[in-house]
Design a protein around this motif. Structure first.
Motif, PDB file in Angstrom:
ATOM      1  N   LEU A  90     -25.201  30.382  14.265  1.00 17.75           N
ATOM      2  CA  LEU A  90     -25.351  29.153  13.482  1.00 17.75           C
ATOM      3  C   LEU A  90     -23.989  28.576  13.119  1.00 17.75           C
ATOM      4  O   LEU A  90     -23.787  27.358  13.178  1.00 17.75           O
ATOM      5  N   LEU A  91     -23.053  29.445  12.770  1.00 17.22           N
ATOM      6  CA  LEU A  91     -21.704  28.978  12.446  1.00 17.22           C
ATOM      7  C   LEU A  91     -21.064  28.313  13.663  1.00 17.22           C
ATOM      8  O   LEU A  91     -20.448  27.244  13.552  1.00 17.22           O
ATOM      9  N   ALA A  92     -21.231  28.916  14.829  1.00 21.02           N
ATOM     10  CA  ALA A  92     -20.676  28.335  16.056  1.00 21.02           C
ATOM     11  C   ALA A  92     -21.334  26.993  16.366  1.00 21.02           C
ATOM     12  O   ALA A  92     -20.670  26.044  16.794  1.00 21.02           O
ATOM     13  N   ALA A  93     -22.647  26.894  16.135  1.00 25.04           N
ATOM     14  CA  ALA A  93     -23.361  25.638  16.393  1.00 25.04           C
ATOM     15  C   ALA A  93     -22.907  24.534  15.454  1.00 25.04           C
ATOM     16  O   ALA A  93     -22.893  23.356  15.829  1.00 25.04           O
ATOM     17  N   ARG A  94     -22.526  24.897  14.250  1.00 27.97           N
ATOM     18  CA  ARG A  94     -22.110  23.889  13.264  1.00 27.97           C
ATOM     19  C   ARG A  94     -20.795  23.218  13.642  1.00 27.97           C
ATOM     20  O   ARG A  94     -20.422  22.206  13.058  1.00 27.97           O
ATOM     21  N   LYS A  95     -20.094  23.789  14.597  1.00 29.00           N
ATOM     22  CA  LYS A  95     -18.893  23.114  15.104  1.00 29.00           C
ATOM     23  C   LYS A  95     -19.264  21.768  15.708  1.00 29.00           C
ATOM     24  O   LYS A  95     -18.475  20.816  15.673  1.00 29.00           O
ATOM     25  N   ASN A  96     -20.481  21.684  16.265  1.00 28.52           N
ATOM     26  CA  ASN A  96     -20.941  20.444  16.891  1.00 28.52           C
ATOM     27  C   ASN A  96     -21.808  19.595  15.966  1.00 28.52           C
ATOM     28  O   ASN A  96     -22.312  18.550  16.388  1.00 28.52           O
ATOM     29  N   MET A  97     -22.006  20.047  14.721  1.00 23.47           N
ATOM     30  CA  MET A  97     -22.846  19.297  13.790  1.00 23.47           C
ATOM     31  C   MET A  97     -22.236  19.382  12.382  1.00 23.47           C
ATOM     32  O   MET A  97     -22.199  20.456  11.784  1.00 23.47           O
ATOM     33  N   GLN A  98     -21.773  18.254  11.896  1.00 23.91           N
ATOM     34  CA  GLN A  98     -21.177  18.201  10.573  1.00 23.91           C
ATOM     35  C   GLN A  98     -21.920  17.168   9.716  1.00 23.91           C
ATOM     36  O   GLN A  98     -22.764  16.424  10.210  1.00 23.91           O
ATOM     37  N   MET A  99     -21.588  17.116   8.437  1.00 23.03           N
ATOM     38  CA  MET A  99     -22.349  16.288   7.511  1.00 23.03           C
ATOM     39  C   MET A  99     -21.417  15.508   6.590  1.00 23.03           C
ATOM     40  O   MET A  99     -20.387  16.026   6.145  1.00 23.03           O
ATOM     41  N   VAL A 100     -21.783  14.254   6.332  1.00 20.60           N
ATOM     42  CA  VAL A 100     -21.106  13.427   5.327  1.00 20.60           C
ATOM     43  C   VAL A 100     -22.112  13.201   4.208  1.00 20.60           C
ATOM     44  O   VAL A 100     -23.211  12.682   4.444  1.00 20.60           O
ATOM     45  N   PHE A 101     -21.750  13.584   2.998  1.00 21.99           N
ATOM     46  CA  PHE A 101     -22.685  13.572   1.889  1.00 21.99           C
ATOM     47  C   PHE A 101     -22.668  12.236   1.141  1.00 21.99           C
ATOM     48  O   PHE A 101     -21.749  11.434   1.273  1.00 21.99           O
ATOM     49  N   GLN A 102     -23.704  12.063   0.316  1.00 23.84           N
ATOM     50  CA  GLN A 102     -23.897  10.799  -0.388  1.00 23.84           C
ATOM     51  C   GLN A 102     -22.846  10.537  -1.460  1.00 23.84           C
ATOM     52  O   GLN A 102     -22.296   9.446  -1.546  1.00 23.84           O
ATOM     53  N   ASP A 103     -22.589  11.532  -2.273  1.00 25.93           N
ATOM     54  CA  ASP A 103     -21.742  11.331  -3.453  1.00 25.93           C
ATOM     55  C   ASP A 103     -20.307  11.767  -3.154  1.00 25.93           C
ATOM     56  O   ASP A 103     -20.030  12.968  -3.070  1.00 25.93           O
ATOM     57  N   PRO A 104     -19.383  10.821  -3.016  1.00 23.24           N
ATOM     58  CA  PRO A 104     -17.995  11.209  -2.719  1.00 23.24           C
ATOM     59  C   PRO A 104     -17.293  11.867  -3.898  1.00 23.24           C
ATOM     60  O   PRO A 104     -16.207  12.423  -3.741  1.00 23.24           O
ATOM     61  N   TYR A 105     -17.901  11.822  -5.075  1.00 20.76           N
ATOM     62  CA  TYR A 105     -17.321  12.477  -6.244  1.00 20.76           C
ATOM     63  C   TYR A 105     -17.711  13.956  -6.294  1.00 20.76           C
ATOM     64  O   TYR A 105     -16.901  14.811  -6.629  1.00 20.76           O
ATOM     65  N   ALA A 106     -18.973  14.251  -5.953  1.00 17.98           N
ATOM     66  CA  ALA A 106     -19.476  15.617  -6.055  1.00 17.98           C
ATOM     67  C   ALA A 106     -19.224  16.444  -4.806  1.00 17.98           C
ATOM     68  O   ALA A 106     -19.268  17.679  -4.865  1.00 17.98           O
ATOM     69  N   SER A 107     -18.981  15.803  -3.662  1.00 18.50           N
ATOM     70  CA  SER A 107     -18.878  16.544  -2.399  1.00 18.50           C
ATOM     71  C   SER A 107     -17.468  17.057  -2.105  1.00 18.50           C
ATOM     72  O   SER A 107     -17.264  17.724  -1.093  1.00 18.50           O
ATOM     73  N   LEU A 108     -16.504  16.759  -2.965  1.00 16.03           N
ATOM     74  CA  LEU A 108     -15.129  17.232  -2.772  1.00 16.03           C
ATOM     75  C   LEU A 108     -14.749  18.185  -3.900  1.00 16.03           C
ATOM     76  O   LEU A 108     -15.053  17.935  -5.066  1.00 16.03           O
ATOM     77  N   ASN A 109     -14.090  19.272  -3.545  1.00 13.05           N
ATOM     78  CA  ASN A 109     -13.644  20.258  -4.532  1.00 13.05           C
ATOM     79  C   ASN A 109     -12.476  19.677  -5.334  1.00 13.05           C
ATOM     80  O   ASN A 109     -11.417  19.392  -4.761  1.00 13.05           O
ATOM     81  N   PRO A 110     -12.624  19.500  -6.658  1.00 10.50           N
ATOM     82  CA  PRO A 110     -11.561  18.875  -7.450  1.00 10.50           C
ATOM     83  C   PRO A 110     -10.291  19.716  -7.552  1.00 10.50           C
ATOM     84  O   PRO A 110      -9.237  19.217  -7.956  1.00 10.50           O
ATOM     85  N   ARG A 111     -10.389  21.001  -7.182  1.00 11.96           N
ATOM     86  CA  ARG A 111      -9.223  21.882  -7.275  1.00 11.96           C
ATOM     87  C   ARG A 111      -8.442  21.967  -5.967  1.00 11.96           C
ATOM     88  O   ARG A 111      -7.439  22.684  -5.895  1.00 11.96           O
ATOM     89  N   MET A 112      -8.924  21.265  -4.946  1.00 10.70           N
ATOM     90  CA  MET A 112      -8.248  21.288  -3.649  1.00 10.70           C
ATOM     91  C   MET A 112      -7.631  19.931  -3.359  1.00 10.70           C
ATOM     92  O   MET A 112      -8.166  18.889  -3.751  1.00 10.70           O
ATOM     93  N   THR A 113      -6.497  19.923  -2.669  1.00 13.01           N
ATOM     94  CA  THR A 113      -5.882  18.671  -2.263  1.00 13.01           C
ATOM     95  C   THR A 113      -6.667  18.077  -1.098  1.00 13.01           C
ATOM     96  O   THR A 113      -7.457  18.758  -0.441  1.00 13.01           O
ATOM     97  N   ALA A 114      -6.417  16.802  -0.831  1.00 14.33           N
ATOM     98  CA  ALA A 114      -7.099  16.137   0.281  1.00 14.33           C
ATOM     99  C   ALA A 114      -6.821  16.851   1.596  1.00 14.33           C
ATOM    100  O   ALA A 114      -7.723  17.038   2.424  1.00 14.33           O
ATOM    101  N   GLY A 115      -5.584  17.271   1.786  1.00 16.45           N
ATOM    102  CA  GLY A 115      -5.222  17.971   3.019  1.00 16.45           C
ATOM    103  C   GLY A 115      -5.963  19.288   3.177  1.00 16.45           C
ATOM    104  O   GLY A 115      -6.434  19.623   4.267  1.00 16.45           O
ATOM    105  N   ASP A 116      -6.092  20.043   2.078  1.00 11.71           N
ATOM    106  CA  ASP A 116      -6.802  21.326   2.136  1.00 11.71           C
ATOM    107  C   ASP A 116      -8.295  21.120   2.372  1.00 11.71           C
ATOM    108  O   ASP A 116      -8.937  21.930   3.056  1.00 11.71           O
ATOM    109  N   ILE A 117      -8.862  20.052   1.801  1.00 13.57           N
ATOM    110  CA  ILE A 117     -10.289  19.766   1.993  1.00 13.57           C
ATOM    111  C   ILE A 117     -10.579  19.476   3.471  1.00 13.57           C
ATOM    112  O   ILE A 117     -11.545  19.983   4.036  1.00 13.57           O
TER     113      ILE A 117
END
Length: 334
Positions: A90-117
């Motif tokens: 499943l992890l290997a298959a997810r390389k070909n399937m990614q997701m963009v979430f609805q809420d750009p505020y909740a879907s990003l880790n506030p403790r990580m930089t943009a580059g790390d995300i």
């Protein structure tokens, strides 16, 4: 549809959530969020999934991505059933399937930089031995992706709270592109943004699709957004697909009574047309999804209902070439 052109094939997908009550938290009933969904997505196209809030669109996307373990059904990505895949598969298959979430505020880790995300998917696959990349290559990849989505590479050390909503969504899109996926599941990616920003993000999706040959399952409740971005459209009501057609055909000639009502409610920026067009007003509210109905889920609100609709659930069948509809107005019950 030939198999080689089919990227995603969803068959009989169900996602039922238990309602637990009592001392021992036993499941007394279920929320039938997705109750038997079938559709396919061809390589390089955008399938728009549209419907009212609460109809099961986002739940279907999460079940396809196996973020929720489906109650039943099959999800084939490039011929592999994700519902039966092991953890590493499943992890290997997810390389070909990614997701963009609805809420750009909740879907990003506030403790990580943009580059790390943006780099996180690459590092996860590298850690699991599914990808080979040096630290310098990861940094270069992150900076290239930031430029592709319209962000300066010099912003990679900034944190999410330092960006606007539209910029945060661009970070989410860059993260989804990090592993060069074939399919991106877009879960209402513009609904939380201002209208002017929505158009920019939609144009970005189109440009990226042209450049990288991406395939989208694009979920939205805004009919104008779906019309602009989609190749084909699937209409969902109360956990079921009721109509699927090419975008042009669906908007010109909707067949299902629910689709007709949905399109009649969409505003048209022309006062002359708006003044003369017929608006279909549906009676009642959307039924609760905690009950399974033997017949059509739309029966209680349908202005064209027949006696058979209450007793037998219509199947999604082709009424015109390339135009499927789940309604006894166009085919007889079996």
């Amino acid at each position: 549809m030939s198999d080689r052109n089919m990227l995603l094939d969803v068959r009989g997908l169900k996602m039922h959530f238990p309602i637990r009550t009592g001392l021992f938290s036993r499941a007394r009933n279920f929320i039938y969020a997705v109750d038997g969904v079938d559709f396919q997505v061809r390589k390089g196209e955008t399938l728009g999934l549209v419907g009212e809030s609460g109809c099961g669109k986002s739940t279907a996307a999460r079940a396809i991505a196996q973020l929720y373990k489906p109650t039943a059904g099959e999800v084939y990505l490039n011929g592999m059933d994700l519902t039966k895949a092991g953890k590493q598969e499943l992890l290997a298959a997810r390389k070909n399937m990614q997701m963009v979430f609805q809420d750009p505020y909740a879907s990003l880790n506030p403790r990580m930089t943009a580059g790390d995300i943006i780099a996180e998917p690459i590092r996860i696959f590298k850690k699991n031995g599914l990808l080979v990349a040096s630290k310098e290559e990861i940094t270069d990849r992150v900076e290239q992706l930031m430029e592709k989505v319209g962000l300066s590479r010099f912003f990679r050390n900034r944190y999410p709270h330092e960006f606007s909503g539209g910029q945060r969504q661009r970070i989410g899109i860059a993260r989804a592109l990090a592993l060069n996926p074939e399919l991106i599941l877009c879960d209402e990616p513009v609904s939380a943004l201002d209208v002017s920003i929505q158009s920019q993000i939609l144009n970005l999706f189109k440009d990226l699709q042209d450049e990288f040959g991406l395939t989208y399952l694009f979920i939205a409740h805004d009919l104008s957004v779906i019309k602009y971005i989609s190749t084909r459209v699937a209409v969902m009501y109360l956990g079921l697909i009721v109509e699927v057609a090419d975008a042009g055909d669906l908007y010109k000639k909707p067949l299902h009574p629910y689709t007709e009502a949905l399109l009649s409610a969409a505003p048209i920026p022309d006062p002359k047309i708006e003044a003369v067009r017929h608006r279909i007003i549906l009676t009642g509210d959307v039924p609760s999804p905690d009950k399974q109905r033997p017949g059509c889920n739309f029966y209680d609100r349908c202005p064209k209902r027949m006696d058979v609709c209450k007793k037998v659930r219509p199947k999604l069948k082709e009424a015109d070439p390339g135009h499927q509809v789940s309604c006894f107005l166009y085919h007889k019950p079996e």
